[in-house]
Design a protein around this motif. Structure first.
Motif, short mmCIF file in Angstrom:
data_model
loop_
_atom_site.label_atom_id
_atom_site.label_comp_id
_atom_site.label_asym_id
_atom_site.label_seq_id
_atom_site.Cartn_x
_atom_site.Cartn_y
_atom_site.Cartn_z
N TRP A 1 -5.22 -3.01 10.06
CA TRP A 1 -6.01 -2.19 10.96
C TRP A 1 -5.42 -0.79 11.00
CZ3 TRP A 1 -10.43 -3.27 13.72
CH2 TRP A 1 -10.83 -4.61 13.76
N LEU A 2 -6.29 0.22 10.99
CA LEU A 2 -5.86 1.60 11.19
C LEU A 2 -6.41 2.07 12.53
CD1 LEU A 2 -4.60 4.30 10.32
CD2 LEU A 2 -6.79 4.83 9.19
N ASP B 1 -3.07 4.80 -2.18
CA ASP B 1 -4.21 3.95 -1.88
C ASP B 1 -5.08 4.57 -0.80
OD1 ASP B 1 -3.57 1.46 -3.51
OD2 ASP B 1 -1.72 1.69 -2.35
N TYR B 2 -4.45 5.38 0.07
CA TYR B 2 -5.15 6.08 1.15
C TYR B 2 -4.49 7.43 1.36
CZ TYR B 2 -6.93 1.44 2.48
OH TYR B 2 -7.53 0.20 2.48
N LYS C 1 0.84 -1.19 0.00
CA LYS C 1 0.00 0.00 0.00
C LYS C 1 0.88 1.25 0.00
CE LYS C 1 -3.87 -2.24 0.21
NZ LYS C 1 -4.75 -2.29 -1.00
N ARG D 1 -13.17 10.33 7.32
CA ARG D 1 -13.45 9.61 8.56
C ARG D 1 -12.46 10.04 9.64
NH1 ARG D 1 -15.09 4.28 10.21
NH2 ARG D 1 -15.08 4.35 12.49
N TYR E 1 -8.67 9.40 5.85
CA TYR E 1 -8.85 9.27 7.30
C TYR E 1 -8.06 10.38 7.99
CZ TYR E 1 -10.84 4.68 6.37
OH TYR E 1 -11.64 3.66 5.93
N VAL F 1 -10.27 1.00 12.76
CA VAL F 1 -11.10 0.46 11.69
C VAL F 1 -10.30 -0.59 10.94
CG1 VAL F 1 -12.56 2.48 11.41
CG2 VAL F 1 -10.42 2.33 10.14
N ARG F 2 -10.99 -1.60 10.47
CA ARG F 2 -10.34 -2.65 9.69
C ARG F 2 -10.39 -2.27 8.22
NH1 ARG F 2 -7.49 -6.02 7.55
NH2 ARG F 2 -7.38 -8.23 8.05
N LEU F 3 -9.24 -2.03 7.62
CA LEU F 3 -9.17 -1.76 6.20
C LEU F 3 -8.88 -3.07 5.46
CD1 LEU F 3 -7.33 1.69 6.31
CD2 LEU F 3 -9.77 1.17 6.46
N ASP F 4 -8.59 -3.00 4.19
CA ASP F 4 -8.55 -4.26 3.44
C ASP F 4 -7.41 -5.19 3.85
OD1 ASP F 4 -6.72 -2.50 2.42
OD2 ASP F 4 -7.17 -2.90 0.31
N PRO G 1 -9.91 6.59 -0.09
CA PRO G 1 -10.38 6.88 1.27
C PRO G 1 -9.46 7.85 2.01
CG PRO G 1 -10.46 4.52 0.80
CD PRO G 1 -9.69 5.15 -0.31
#
Length: 255
Positions: free
Chosen positions: A141-142, A68-69, A38, A128, A101, A135-138, A99
């Motif tokens: 965990w973040l 990716d983020y 990522k 977010r 965050y 939170v569980r991403l693909d 996404p």
């Protein structure tokens, strides 16, 4: 040399030393493979009331990184009247289509009762905000740890209980929380310290900014028993709207 020529020379030198670093955006590349494959763009310390990087330039630079983020590590603004200035930046970043965050910083908490307006604005763009939660991403965990310096961090609540093979990436504002984390993480991103902002010797001896900078830890990649962590130099300025020998930064983390 005539006095006016000297004044022009001093003004030009001052502009080059103090203002140009706030406009000369540096893209830091950090390679720390966790096997996630990522690419994460971290943007820290916007301080939109004193930000000299335009929304269009920021969007273009982030797009070129192909993330990716996008993670924003706090300090959007300290004054409610500057919230409208956030709109073009949030519009530009969320238009990239990945996404986004965020966590809050110490300056955000200076909004006091108006912090709800900041949160509403971020939510309206689909950002977010993580406040001591995960939170569980693909593929990982973040965990978002709230601001340490203002007493809002609850690191143990934010970090999830996971299997040994699962990866935990932490997003927080103030890196001084790191020595107080009692559980392992695989990577942590923070900001807050602006790389000193004025990169002069003994700066953090004269101006106390916490445990880590007092030990000379105020920017870049570091390791601790809990895991590796990174401190961004940030994109905006706090206090005096200038930088000395420290360029504005966004960071691309290759995980």
């Amino acid at each position: 040399m005539f006095p006016w020529e000297m004044l022009i020379g001093l003004a030009a030198a001052g502009y080059g030393l103090l203002i140009v670093p706030t406009q000369w955006l540096k893209v830091e590349q950090v390679n720390h493979s966790l096997g996630l494959h990522k690419r994460i763009v971290q943007i820290s310390d916007l301080h939109v009331e004193k930000l000299r990087i335009s929304p269009e330039r920021l969007e273009r630079t982030v797009r070129e990184a192909r993330p990716d983020y996008i993670f924003i590590s706090g300090d959007f603004t300290r004054n409610v009247r500057y919230l409208p200035r956030l709109n073009p930046y949030l519009k530009s970043l969320t238009s990239i289509g990945v996404p986004v965050y965020a966590v809050l910083g110490n300056h955000d908490y200076k909004l006091k009762a108006a912090i709800g307006l900041l949160l509403d604005l971020l939510r309206s763009y689909g950002v977010r905000v993580l406040r001591n939660e995960a939170v569980r991403l693909d593929t990982f965990w973040l965990a978002g740890i709230d601001d340490f310096g203002t007493g809002h961090s609850k690191a143990q609540r934010a970090l999830p209980s996971v299997r040994a093979e699962e990866r935990i990436v932490v997003l927080t504002h103030d890196p001084n929380v790191v020595p107080h984390i009692r559980r392992r993480f695989d990577y942590l991103m923070s900001g807050h310290l602006h790389g000193k902002q004025f990169n002069i010797p003994f700066f953090f001896k004269l101006k106390s900014k916490g445990e880590l900078p007092s030990k000379g830890i105020y920017k870049g990649f570091h390791r601790c028993p809990q895991g590796p962590f990174y401190i961004s130099k940030g994109i905006g300025q706090a206090g005096i709207n200038a930088r000395l020998f420290v360029r504005s930064e966004i960071t691309v983390h290759h995980l």
